[in-house]
Write a protein that holds these residues in place. Sequence first.
Motif, mmCIF file in Angstrom:
data_model
loop_
_atom_site.group_PDB
_atom_site.id
_atom_site.type_symbol
_atom_site.label_atom_id
_atom_site.label_comp_id
_atom_site.label_asym_id
_atom_site.label_seq_id
_atom_site.Cartn_x
_atom_site.Cartn_y
_atom_site.Cartn_z
ATOM 1 N N ASP A 131 8.261 28.288 -0.463
ATOM 2 C CA ASP A 131 7.923 29.006 0.776
ATOM 3 C C ASP A 131 6.911 28.185 1.575
ATOM 4 N N THR A 132 7.385 27.066 2.127
ATOM 5 C CA THR A 132 6.475 26.129 2.790
ATOM 6 C C THR A 132 5.788 26.730 4.015
ATOM 7 N N ALA A 133 6.435 27.682 4.667
ATOM 8 C CA ALA A 133 5.849 28.265 5.880
ATOM 9 C C ALA A 133 4.601 29.086 5.590
ATOM 10 N N SER A 134 4.330 29.363 4.314
ATOM 11 C CA SER A 134 3.142 30.138 3.954
ATOM 12 C C SER A 134 1.921 29.270 3.671
ATOM 13 N N MET A 135 1.992 27.991 4.013
ATOM 14 C CA MET A 135 0.876 27.088 3.732
ATOM 15 C C MET A 135 -0.402 27.557 4.436
ATOM 16 N N ARG A 136 -1.548 27.229 3.811
ATOM 17 C CA ARG A 136 -2.842 27.661 4.320
ATOM 18 C C ARG A 136 -3.720 26.517 4.806
ATOM 19 N N ALA A 137 -3.358 25.290 4.497
ATOM 20 C CA ALA A 137 -4.138 24.154 4.996
ATOM 21 C C ALA A 137 -4.193 24.217 6.514
ATOM 22 N N ARG A 138 -5.338 23.904 7.078
ATOM 23 C CA ARG A 138 -5.559 24.040 8.515
ATOM 24 C C ARG A 138 -5.938 22.716 9.162
ATOM 25 N N ALA A 139 -5.440 22.516 10.364
ATOM 26 C CA ALA A 139 -5.819 21.381 11.202
ATOM 27 C C ALA A 139 -6.356 21.947 12.510
ATOM 28 N N THR A 140 -7.602 21.673 12.797
ATOM 29 C CA THR A 140 -8.263 22.220 13.983
ATOM 30 C C THR A 140 -8.577 21.091 14.944
ATOM 31 N N ARG A 141 -8.187 21.267 16.190
ATOM 32 C CA ARG A 141 -8.469 20.236 17.186
ATOM 33 C C ARG A 141 -9.946 20.277 17.562
ATOM 34 N N ASP A 142 -10.558 19.090 17.637
ATOM 35 C CA ASP A 142 -11.962 18.965 18.043
ATOM 36 C C ASP A 142 -12.068 17.760 18.969
ATOM 37 N N TYR B 290 -1.198 9.212 3.147
ATOM 38 C CA TYR B 290 -0.640 10.510 2.800
ATOM 39 C C TYR B 290 -0.159 11.202 4.076
ATOM 40 N N THR B 291 1.103 11.579 4.096
ATOM 41 C CA THR B 291 1.569 12.476 5.148
ATOM 42 C C THR B 291 1.193 13.882 4.723
ATOM 43 N N VAL B 292 0.380 14.554 5.530
ATOM 44 C CA VAL B 292 -0.127 15.885 5.185
ATOM 45 C C VAL B 292 0.317 16.881 6.251
ATOM 46 N N LEU B 293 0.869 18.005 5.796
ATOM 47 C CA LEU B 293 1.290 19.087 6.684
ATOM 48 C C LEU B 293 0.213 20.164 6.688
ATOM 49 N N ALA B 294 -0.148 20.638 7.870
ATOM 50 C CA ALA B 294 -1.182 21.663 7.992
ATOM 51 C C ALA B 294 -0.892 22.535 9.205
ATOM 52 N N VAL B 295 -1.380 23.768 9.160
ATOM 53 C CA VAL B 295 -1.192 24.713 10.270
ATOM 54 C C VAL B 295 -2.165 24.344 11.383
ATOM 55 N N SER B 296 -1.625 23.976 12.524
ATOM 56 C CA SER B 296 -2.453 23.590 13.675
ATOM 57 C C SER B 296 -2.537 24.694 14.714
ATOM 58 N N ASP B 297 -1.648 25.681 14.634
ATOM 59 C CA ASP B 297 -1.658 26.812 15.571
ATOM 60 C C ASP B 297 -1.289 28.079 14.797
ATOM 61 N N GLU C 281 0.850 -1.190 0.000
ATOM 62 C CA GLU C 281 0.000 0.000 0.000
ATOM 63 C C GLU C 281 0.889 1.245 0.000
ATOM 64 N N GLY C 282 0.680 2.125 -0.983
ATOM 65 C CA GLY C 282 1.584 3.251 -1.197
ATOM 66 C C GLY C 282 1.417 4.372 -0.193
ATOM 67 N N PHE C 283 2.458 5.239 -0.135
ATOM 68 C CA PHE C 283 2.502 6.348 0.830
ATOM 69 C C PHE C 283 2.987 7.595 0.097
ATOM 70 N N SER C 284 2.162 8.634 0.025
ATOM 71 C CA SER C 284 2.555 9.887 -0.625
ATOM 72 C C SER C 284 2.751 10.998 0.395
ATOM 73 N N TYR C 285 3.165 12.159 -0.099
ATOM 74 C CA TYR C 285 3.637 13.248 0.769
ATOM 75 C C TYR C 285 2.957 14.541 0.364
ATOM 76 N N GLY C 286 2.261 15.183 1.292
ATOM 77 C CA GLY C 286 1.528 16.405 1.007
ATOM 78 C C GLY C 286 2.076 17.602 1.760
ATOM 79 N N LEU C 287 3.011 18.308 1.138
ATOM 80 C CA LEU C 287 3.600 19.499 1.742
ATOM 81 C C LEU C 287 3.253 20.758 0.950
ATOM 82 N N ALA D 66 2.385 28.016 -1.863
ATOM 83 C CA ALA D 66 3.385 27.698 -0.842
ATOM 84 C C ALA D 66 4.192 26.506 -1.324
ATOM 85 N N GLY D 67 5.094 26.785 -2.272
ATOM 86 C CA GLY D 67 5.961 25.747 -2.803
ATOM 87 C C GLY D 67 7.292 25.790 -2.078
#
Length: 388
Positions: A139-150, A172-179, A125-131, A136-137
């Motif tokens: 300039d990865t720190a400018s990403m807009r994807a959000r992760a909200t704790r619930d 998929y390993t996904v990077l998102a702004v959590s704070d 089973e394959g594994f991809s990478y979502g950065l 925000a290529g």
Amino acid sequence: MTGSGSTFDLFRTTDDHEELRAAVRDLVADKVTPYAAEVDEQARYPREAHDALVASDFHAPHVPEEYDGVGADALATCIVIEEVARGCASSSLIPAVNKLGSMPVMLGGDDDLKRRYLPRLAAGEGFSYGLSEREAGSDTASMRARATRDGDDWVLNGTKAWITNAGESEFYTVLAVSDPDAGRGKGVSAFVVEKSDEGFGFGTKERKLGIKGSPTRELLMDNVRIPGDRIIGEPGSGLKLALRTLDHTRVTIGAQAVGIAQGALDLALDYVKERQQFGKRIADFQGIQFMLADMAMKLETARQMTYVAAAKSERDDADLSFFGAAAKCYASDVAMEITVDAVQLLGGAGYTQDFAAERMMRDAKITQIYEGTNQVQRLVMARQLIGR
């Protein structure tokens, strides 16, 4: 910056490495190269290569034995990628991206997370990478994807762009702004998202210059709820983990570039030894011989740089950032030069799809761009040199 050992201490291919190379080369000749032109022309996933790589445990050779993998070291993994790329660059992205996607779990995940996903990766089973994102290529720190704790869960929203093998991979390993208030780049977290998660989907396939057999699509996240135990490492550690991952996996792009360049040189050599002009083989002309010598010299330099970087990746040396960036940058630049020269050596034939040189040239270009453009690699190296 560099270690105290001599270059000769940095790596040495063993008999096992060379036996592995021979095994992969045989498999590629039988199950990969014969389909490469069709895969490119139809822009379809290389299913034949995928199935053959899974059956032989070459699809994710880096997975440790304790997680049901074969436990190949970093150099062995590079050899696998190099040999597959020699026949089909699109197919080489299967082992390369499986390492890229799973490396954050290996570097930052707890044992429970590793035991949940690495054996399934080893099983096929394959594994991809979502950065990256559209804005925000580099300039990865400018990403807009959000992760909200619930409660105990996290809810992910946003998009990721340029995701290799999207739709084919299960994880998929996904990077998102959590704070969002933590400051630039400090509030990013990494998560494992599964293909079957509700609200998770894919954009249309990108129409690309090369590596057409490897689907590149956006990841679409609309209130994707995932359990809290799918965060990789501590909240806020995601960007550091992402960059550390790239230190290791840029080496594999160097290996891919070396493989593409080797395939192009092999093709050019075969052609010039057969092609006759003015009553003799064009390989007997001095101008052609100079071109071939330069191609081979640059290729072997790129290979040695990549293998040294692989050895440093295996040891997780302190100067890996420099060597990983250098190997990726130099090898990809060389791959572009060699594939262009291969087209030139084939003359008009090189400009047609009857020969693989033009495909290799198109495939080589992306190695200068993904996992950080070569301009970014030069920044990475320079900052290592000046101590930033």
